[in-house]
Motif scaffolding. Structure first.
Motif, PDB file in Angstrom:
ATOM      1  N   GLU A   1       0.813  -1.215   0.000  1.00 23.05           N
ATOM      2  CA  GLU A   1       0.000   0.000   0.000  1.00 23.05           C
ATOM      3  C   GLU A   1       0.845   1.263   0.000  1.00 23.05           C
ATOM      4  OE1 GLU A   1      -3.300   0.057   2.674  1.00 23.05           O
ATOM      5  OE2 GLU A   1      -3.722  -2.064   2.328  1.00 23.05           O
ATOM      6  N   ASN A   2       1.988   1.205   0.653  1.00 23.17           N
ATOM      7  CA  ASN A   2       2.842   2.398   0.652  1.00 23.17           C
ATOM      8  C   ASN A   2       3.702   2.376  -0.610  1.00 23.17           C
ATOM      9  OD1 ASN A   2       4.281   0.156   1.676  1.00 23.17           O
ATOM     10  ND2 ASN A   2       5.827   1.489   2.545  1.00 23.17           N
ATOM     11  N   HIS A   3       3.715   3.471  -1.345  1.00 22.82           N
ATOM     12  CA  HIS A   3       4.427   3.480  -2.619  1.00 22.82           C
ATOM     13  C   HIS A   3       5.847   4.040  -2.514  1.00 22.82           C
ATOM     14  CE1 HIS A   3       2.741   7.592  -2.736  1.00 22.82           C
ATOM     15  NE2 HIS A   3       3.781   7.886  -3.499  1.00 22.82           N
ATOM     16  N   VAL A   4       6.237   4.435  -1.299  1.00 20.59           N
ATOM     17  CA  VAL A   4       7.561   5.016  -1.092  1.00 20.59           C
ATOM     18  C   VAL A   4       8.264   4.275   0.044  1.00 20.59           C
ATOM     19  CG1 VAL A   4       8.824   7.128  -0.492  1.00 20.59           C
ATOM     20  CG2 VAL A   4       6.685   7.280  -1.784  1.00 20.59           C
ATOM     21  N   PRO A   5       9.495   3.824  -0.160  1.00 20.47           N
ATOM     22  CA  PRO A   5      10.227   3.236   0.959  1.00 20.47           C
ATOM     23  C   PRO A   5      10.476   4.310   2.019  1.00 20.47           C
ATOM     24  CG  PRO A   5      11.668   3.470  -0.955  1.00 20.47           C
ATOM     25  CD  PRO A   5      10.293   3.872  -1.389  1.00 20.47           C
ATOM     26  N   GLN A   6      10.495   3.892   3.279  1.00 21.52           N
ATOM     27  CA  GLN A   6      10.675   4.849   4.371  1.00 21.52           C
ATOM     28  C   GLN A   6      12.068   5.446   4.401  1.00 21.52           C
ATOM     29  OE1 GLN A   6       9.510   3.027   8.055  1.00 21.52           O
ATOM     30  NE2 GLN A   6       7.414   2.702   7.375  1.00 21.52           N
ATOM     31  N   SER A   7      13.026   4.710   3.860  1.00 21.19           N
ATOM     32  CA  SER A   7      14.403   5.192   3.881  1.00 21.19           C
ATOM     33  C   SER A   7      15.203   4.456   2.810  1.00 21.19           C
ATOM     34  CB  SER A   7      15.041   4.930   5.257  1.00 21.19           C
ATOM     35  OG  SER A   7      15.157   3.527   5.462  1.00 21.19           O
ATOM     36  N   GLU A   8      16.370   4.992   2.538  1.00 21.04           N
ATOM     37  CA  GLU A   8      17.264   4.313   1.597  1.00 21.04           C
ATOM     38  C   GLU A   8      17.675   2.952   2.162  1.00 21.04           C
ATOM     39  OE1 GLU A   8      21.186   5.236  -1.160  1.00 21.04           O
ATOM     40  OE2 GLU A   8      20.553   6.688   0.331  1.00 21.04           O
ATOM     41  N   GLN A   9      17.808   2.891   3.469  1.00 24.31           N
ATOM     42  CA  GLN A   9      18.158   1.626   4.122  1.00 24.31           C
ATOM     43  C   GLN A   9      17.060   0.582   3.876  1.00 24.31           C
ATOM     44  OE1 GLN A   9      18.668   1.861   8.380  1.00 24.31           O
ATOM     45  NE2 GLN A   9      19.312  -0.263   8.538  1.00 24.31           N
ATOM     46  N   GLU A  10      15.788   0.977   3.992  1.00 22.78           N
ATOM     47  CA  GLU A  10      14.689   0.038   3.752  1.00 22.78           C
ATOM     48  C   GLU A  10      14.710  -0.454   2.298  1.00 22.78           C
ATOM     49  OE1 GLU A  10       9.973  -0.368   4.737  1.00 22.78           O
ATOM     50  OE2 GLU A  10      10.616   1.544   3.853  1.00 22.78           O
ATOM     51  N   TRP A  11      14.969   0.442   1.355  1.00 23.40           N
ATOM     52  CA  TRP A  11      15.069   0.086  -0.063  1.00 23.40           C
ATOM     53  C   TRP A  11      16.180  -0.938  -0.274  1.00 23.40           C
ATOM     54  CZ3 TRP A  11      12.911  -0.091  -4.662  1.00 23.40           C
ATOM     55  CH2 TRP A  11      13.679  -0.095  -5.819  1.00 23.40           C
ATOM     56  N   ASN A  12      17.352  -0.653   0.274  1.00 23.66           N
ATOM     57  CA  ASN A  12      18.494  -1.556   0.104  1.00 23.66           C
ATOM     58  C   ASN A  12      18.287  -2.886   0.821  1.00 23.66           C
ATOM     59  OD1 ASN A  12      20.030   0.110  -1.612  1.00 23.66           O
ATOM     60  ND2 ASN A  12      20.751   1.285   0.142  1.00 23.66           N
ATOM     61  N   GLN A  13      17.651  -2.857   1.972  1.00 23.87           N
ATOM     62  CA  GLN A  13      17.367  -4.101   2.688  1.00 23.87           C
ATOM     63  C   GLN A  13      16.398  -4.980   1.905  1.00 23.87           C
ATOM     64  OE1 GLN A  13      16.085  -2.582   6.524  1.00 23.87           O
ATOM     65  NE2 GLN A  13      18.100  -2.939   7.433  1.00 23.87           N
ATOM     66  N   ALA A  14      15.427  -4.365   1.258  1.00 26.54           N
ATOM     67  CA  ALA A  14      14.478  -5.138   0.451  1.00 26.54           C
ATOM     68  C   ALA A  14      15.189  -5.781  -0.739  1.00 26.54           C
ATOM     69  CB  ALA A  14      13.327  -4.243  -0.017  1.00 26.54           C
ATOM     70  N   ILE A  15      16.107  -5.058  -1.349  1.00 28.75           N
ATOM     71  CA  ILE A  15      16.877  -5.626  -2.462  1.00 28.75           C
ATOM     72  C   ILE A  15      17.766  -6.755  -1.948  1.00 28.75           C
ATOM     73  CG2 ILE A  15      18.648  -5.179  -4.211  1.00 28.75           C
ATOM     74  CD1 ILE A  15      17.493  -2.266  -4.341  1.00 28.75           C
ATOM     75  N   ASP A  16      18.413  -6.552  -0.807  1.00 22.05           N
ATOM     76  CA  ASP A  16      19.250  -7.600  -0.216  1.00 22.05           C
ATOM     77  C   ASP A  16      18.426  -8.852   0.086  1.00 22.05           C
ATOM     78  OD1 ASP A  16      21.436  -5.877  -0.328  1.00 22.05           O
ATOM     79  OD2 ASP A  16      21.356  -5.370   1.816  1.00 22.05           O
ATOM     80  N   ALA A  17      17.226  -8.660   0.628  1.00 18.25           N
ATOM     81  CA  ALA A  17      16.358  -9.796   0.952  1.00 18.25           C
ATOM     82  C   ALA A  17      15.938 -10.522  -0.324  1.00 18.25           C
ATOM     83  CB  ALA A  17      15.134  -9.327   1.729  1.00 18.25           C
ATOM     84  N   TYR A  18      15.594  -9.757  -1.368  1.00 18.12           N
ATOM     85  CA  TYR A  18      15.250 -10.378  -2.648  1.00 18.12           C
ATOM     86  C   TYR A  18      16.430 -11.194  -3.166  1.00 18.12           C
ATOM     87  CZ  TYR A  18      14.680 -11.010  -7.614  1.00 18.12           C
ATOM     88  OH  TYR A  18      14.635 -11.574  -8.862  1.00 18.12           O
TER      89      TYR A  18
END
Length: 157
Positions: free
Chosen positions: A84-101
């Motif tokens: 539902e949220n279209h923006v990551p809360q932080s650059e860290q959250e964005w990078n963590q999601a990529i790392d998890a993927y």
């Protein structure tokens, strides 16, 4: 004529190459995408790069769970999860999601590469692990194409 073992190894190698993204590796494309543009929703679209990544990961996790334990995870195509949220809360959250993927992708690749993983055993739901791997690469490829298009529109590439 190729032996059954040669064919098995060839199929596994091809699945691995395509799971990674083939000529356009998925993890590299995600890492290249600028964090500051990950939440931008272009006019006419209902998703941002962040939403696409969340959707890709949700479907990927479902299929990975099936591949790890088919009897415990027979539901392989539940309703689509769209964050539902279209923006990551932080650059860290964005990078963590990529790392998890990337970690989840590596886990799936290890299953495919493992000669003890029966890719073609038909499970109770009628599907196979090879089907799950091919569905993953097809689904991810479709949405990575969308992400690439968004990135081009936003000047990422």
């Amino acid at each position: 004529m190729a032996s059954e073992n040669d064919i098995d190894q060839l199929v596994r190698a091809q699945l691995v190459e395509l799971l990674k993204g083939g000529f356009a590796p998925n993890v590299i494309l995600l890492r290249e995408f600028n964090y500051d543009k990950a939440g931008v929703m272009l006019e006419g679209l209902h998703f941002s790069a962040w939403i696409l990544l969340g959707h890709i990961r949700a479907r990927h996790q479902t299929l990975l769970n099936f591949m790890k334990a088919p009897a415990d995870n027979p539901e392989v195509w539940p309703d689509a999860h769209w964050p539902e949220n279209h923006v990551p809360q932080s650059e860290q959250e964005w990078n963590q999601a990529i790392d998890a993927y990337a970690a989840e992708l590596d886990e799936m690749i290890q299953l495919v590469q493992n000669p003890n993983t029966d890719l073609f055993e038909v499970q109770a739901n009628g599907e196979t692990r090879s089907w799950a791997a091919m569905t993953t690469l097809h689904h991810t490829g479709y949405h990575i194409g969308q992400l690439k298009t968004i990135g081009r529109q936003l000047g990422v590439w």
